[in-house]
Design a protein around this motif. Structure first.
Motif, PDB file in Angstrom:
ATOM      1  N   ASN A  76     -10.674  64.713  38.784  1.00  0.00           N
ATOM      2  CA  ASN A  76      -9.678  63.741  38.335  1.00  0.00           C
ATOM      3  C   ASN A  76     -10.149  63.008  37.090  1.00  0.00           C
ATOM      4  N   LYS A  77     -11.416  62.624  37.069  1.00  0.00           N
ATOM      5  CA  LYS A  77     -11.939  61.912  35.907  1.00  0.00           C
ATOM      6  C   LYS A  77     -11.871  62.795  34.664  1.00  0.00           C
ATOM      7  N   LEU A  78     -12.210  64.073  34.823  1.00  0.00           N
ATOM      8  CA  LEU A  78     -12.148  64.996  33.685  1.00  0.00           C
ATOM      9  C   LEU A  78     -10.710  65.184  33.211  1.00  0.00           C
ATOM     10  N   ALA A  79      -9.773  65.258  34.175  1.00  0.00           N
ATOM     11  CA  ALA A  79      -8.366  65.416  33.800  1.00  0.00           C
ATOM     12  C   ALA A  79      -7.857  64.185  33.067  1.00  0.00           C
ATOM     13  N   LEU A  80      -8.265  63.003  33.523  1.00  0.00           N
ATOM     14  CA  LEU A  80      -7.879  61.773  32.831  1.00  0.00           C
ATOM     15  C   LEU A  80      -8.456  61.746  31.419  1.00  0.00           C
ATOM     16  N   GLU A  81      -9.703  62.154  31.299  1.00  0.00           N
ATOM     17  CA  GLU A  81     -10.334  62.176  29.982  1.00  0.00           C
ATOM     18  C   GLU A  81      -9.638  63.194  29.075  1.00  0.00           C
ATOM     19  N   GLN A  82      -9.280  64.339  29.643  1.00  0.00           N
ATOM     20  CA  GLN A  82      -8.550  65.337  28.855  1.00  0.00           C
ATOM     21  C   GLN A  82      -7.206  64.777  28.387  1.00  0.00           C
ATOM     22  N   GLY A  83      -6.511  64.059  29.257  1.00  0.00           N
ATOM     23  CA  GLY A  83      -5.242  63.453  28.873  1.00  0.00           C
ATOM     24  C   GLY A  83      -5.415  62.417  27.783  1.00  0.00           C
ATOM     25  N   ARG A  84      -6.477  61.610  27.904  1.00  0.00           N
ATOM     26  CA  ARG A  84      -6.739  60.597  26.879  1.00  0.00           C
ATOM     27  C   ARG A  84      -6.996  61.255  25.529  1.00  0.00           C
ATOM     28  N   LEU A  85      -7.755  62.333  25.527  1.00  0.00           N
ATOM     29  CA  LEU A  85      -8.041  63.036  24.276  1.00  0.00           C
ATOM     30  C   LEU A  85      -6.783  63.667  23.694  1.00  0.00           C
ATOM     31  N   MET A  86      -5.897  64.194  24.562  1.00  0.00           N
ATOM     32  CA  MET A  86      -4.634  64.761  24.076  1.00  0.00           C
ATOM     33  C   MET A  86      -3.789  63.689  23.400  1.00  0.00           C
ATOM     34  N   LEU A  87      -3.726  62.515  24.018  1.00  0.00           N
ATOM     35  CA  LEU A  87      -2.956  61.425  23.420  1.00  0.00           C
ATOM     36  C   LEU A  87      -3.535  61.019  22.070  1.00  0.00           C
ATOM     37  N   ASP A 107      -1.519  54.354  13.254  1.00  0.00           N
ATOM     38  CA  ASP A 107      -2.297  53.585  14.223  1.00  0.00           C
ATOM     39  C   ASP A 107      -1.426  52.740  15.148  1.00  0.00           C
ATOM     40  N   GLU A 108      -0.186  52.418  14.702  1.00  0.00           N
ATOM     41  CA  GLU A 108       0.638  51.507  15.506  1.00  0.00           C
ATOM     42  C   GLU A 108       1.300  52.210  16.689  1.00  0.00           C
ATOM     43  N   ILE A 109       1.096  53.517  16.819  1.00  0.00           N
ATOM     44  CA  ILE A 109       1.672  54.241  17.960  1.00  0.00           C
ATOM     45  C   ILE A 109       0.971  53.822  19.244  1.00  0.00           C
ATOM     46  N   ARG A 110       1.770  53.528  20.272  1.00  0.00           N
ATOM     47  CA  ARG A 110       1.191  53.150  21.556  1.00  0.00           C
ATOM     48  C   ARG A 110       0.897  54.402  22.384  1.00  0.00           C
ATOM     49  N   LEU A 111      -0.191  54.321  23.131  1.00  0.00           N
ATOM     50  CA  LEU A 111      -0.574  55.411  24.033  1.00  0.00           C
ATOM     51  C   LEU A 111      -0.495  54.892  25.465  1.00  0.00           C
ATOM     52  N   ARG A 112       0.154  55.674  26.346  1.00  0.00           N
ATOM     53  CA  ARG A 112       0.223  55.278  27.750  1.00  0.00           C
ATOM     54  C   ARG A 112      -0.122  56.486  28.601  1.00  0.00           C
ATOM     55  N   GLN A 113      -0.935  56.226  29.614  1.00  0.00           N
ATOM     56  CA  GLN A 113      -1.317  57.281  30.541  1.00  0.00           C
ATOM     57  C   GLN A 113      -1.063  56.793  31.960  1.00  0.00           C
ATOM     58  N   ARG A 114      -0.379  57.619  32.727  1.00  0.00           N
ATOM     59  CA  ARG A 114      -0.064  57.240  34.100  1.00  0.00           C
ATOM     60  C   ARG A 114      -0.454  58.359  35.051  1.00  0.00           C
ATOM     61  N   HIS A 115      -0.682  57.974  36.280  1.00  0.00           N
ATOM     62  CA  HIS A 115      -1.000  58.927  37.337  1.00  0.00           C
ATOM     63  C   HIS A 115       0.147  58.926  38.317  1.00  0.00           C
ATOM     64  N   GLY A 116       0.786  60.063  38.518  1.00  0.00           N
ATOM     65  CA  GLY A 116       1.902  60.110  39.457  1.00  0.00           C
ATOM     66  C   GLY A 116       2.824  61.264  39.167  1.00  0.00           C
ATOM     67  N   ASP A 117       4.098  61.067  39.513  1.00  0.00           N
ATOM     68  CA  ASP A 117       5.126  62.089  39.272  1.00  0.00           C
ATOM     69  C   ASP A 117       5.846  61.745  37.961  1.00  0.00           C
ATOM     70  N   LEU A 118       6.061  62.758  37.102  1.00  0.00           N
ATOM     71  CA  LEU A 118       6.662  62.506  35.796  1.00  0.00           C
ATOM     72  C   LEU A 118       8.030  61.844  35.923  1.00  0.00           C
ATOM     73  N   LEU A 119       8.874  62.372  36.800  1.00  0.00           N
ATOM     74  CA  LEU A 119      10.219  61.811  36.959  1.00  0.00           C
ATOM     75  C   LEU A 119      10.144  60.356  37.403  1.00  0.00           C
ATOM     76  N   GLU A 120       9.325  60.073  38.387  1.00  0.00           N
ATOM     77  CA  GLU A 120       9.210  58.695  38.862  1.00  0.00           C
ATOM     78  C   GLU A 120       8.705  57.775  37.752  1.00  0.00           C
ATOM     79  N   CYS A 121       7.794  58.277  36.938  1.00  0.00           N
ATOM     80  CA  CYS A 121       7.240  57.451  35.861  1.00  0.00           C
ATOM     81  C   CYS A 121       8.299  57.125  34.807  1.00  0.00           C
ATOM     82  N   VAL A 122       9.053  58.131  34.365  1.00  0.00           N
ATOM     83  CA  VAL A 122      10.044  57.854  33.319  1.00  0.00           C
ATOM     84  C   VAL A 122      11.174  56.980  33.870  1.00  0.00           C
ATOM     85  N   LEU A 123      11.508  57.125  35.161  1.00  0.00           N
ATOM     86  CA  LEU A 123      12.534  56.244  35.728  1.00  0.00           C
ATOM     87  C   LEU A 123      12.038  54.805  35.802  1.00  0.00           C
ATOM     88  N   GLU A 124      10.765  54.622  36.091  1.00  0.00           N
ATOM     89  CA  GLU A 124      10.211  53.265  36.088  1.00  0.00           C
ATOM     90  C   GLU A 124      10.236  52.659  34.685  1.00  0.00           C
TER      91      GLU A 124
END
Length: 280
Positions: free
Chosen positions: A73-84, A94-111
């Motif tokens: 999980n830690k490696l996957a989070l780090e991989q996601g951070r690097l992708m962002l 530089d003004e682009i915001r980066l957000r990383q969440r753990h969960g279901d994509l649909l639930e996240c975008v609905l939130e």
């Protein structure tokens, strides 16, 4: 202030998703957020290994498996951070915001729905190729559930210079015409209103109403009626006129509704070769 959200997942579509998001963000003067969601089904926060106890596994083995899950999980989070960060570097802003969440994509975008002005997603997800899918596994569920416009990106970016709206006279599509007329996203584009069906006076009256809205806004617009099946007819017209962006109202009350809501929705997403903007 609502943001333009772009879903980044490391798939082949991600570079084009970045480019379409940057293009739309600039045109709309809307801040951009790059979003990466770590699927909890693939990477659960805590591994559930209790089912193995009954098989006689040793406690040390369970502990080691749990540690492996945590490390994974830690490696996957780090991989996601690097992708962002790579996506942000691609856009050199530089003004682009980066957000990383753990969960279901649909639930996240609905939130996040209240904060979303436009959502950009790739047609294919990061696992589509491995699963033999032509479109991402989450794409259709997000389209059905989210009450915000969704821009579906192909693998290659091409700055849209023209747009085609599948016109059926429904309230959803009339709302789409008003949105196109008012939105800086379509500034300087030529707009094509295409109705698939019978060539009747009533159909032309509906098209003329749409044309008047667009032309009153200063846009170059034209309208046509074509007979035939919706999907191949729209694709043929788009190809013949070199149109860069297909705009469609989802969940209206027409033949277009039937093909968007039914199984042909997936077929349309599979066969579209350009960017696809779905309105709600």
């Amino acid at each position: 202030m609502p943001h333009l959200f772009a879903c980044i997942d490391g798939s082949p579509s991600s570079p084009a998703v970045c480019d379409y998001a940057a293009w739309a963000s600039q045109r709309l003067s809307t801040p951009l957020t790059l979003l990466h969601v770590l699927d909890h089904q693939t990477y659960p926060v805590a591994g559930n290994l209790t089912g193995n106890i009954g098989l006689g596994s040793r406690e040390a083995l369970l502990t080691e498996l749990a540690e492996l899950d945590e490390r994974r999980n830690k490696l996957a989070l780090e991989q996601g951070r690097l992708m962002l960060e790579a996506a942000r570097d691609r856009l050199d802003a530089d003004e682009i915001r980066l957000r990383q969440r753990h969960g279901d994509l649909l639930e996240c975008v609905l939130e996040l729905e209240q904060d979303i002005r436009l959502l950009v997603m790739g047609r294919q997800g990061d696992t589509s190729g491995f699963q033999g899918r032509d479109i991402g596994s989450h794409l259709e569920s997000v389209i059905r559930a989210l009450h915000r416009p969704i821009l579906v990106s192909p693998v290659q970016f091409s700055a849209p210079r023209s747009a085609m709206l599948a016109y059926d006279g429904s309230e959803t599509v009339r709302k789409g015409v008003r949105m196109i007329a008012a939105s800086p996203l379509f500034r300087d584009m030529s707009i094509h209103l295409v109705m698939v069906g019978a060539d009747t006076n009533d159909a032309w009256a509906q098209l003329e109403a749409g044309l008047n809205v667009l032309r009153d806004a200063g846009l170059t617009a034209e309208a046509v009626i074509r007979p035939g099946e919706v999907e191949p007819t729209l694709h043929a017209y788009q190809q013949d006129h070199g149109i860069d962006l297909l705009v469609m109202g989802a969940y209206g009350h027409s033949r277009i509704r039937q093909f968007l809501v039914g199984s042909t929705t997936t077929q349309m997403l599979r066969t579209a070769t350009s960017a696809l903007l779905l309105l709600r």
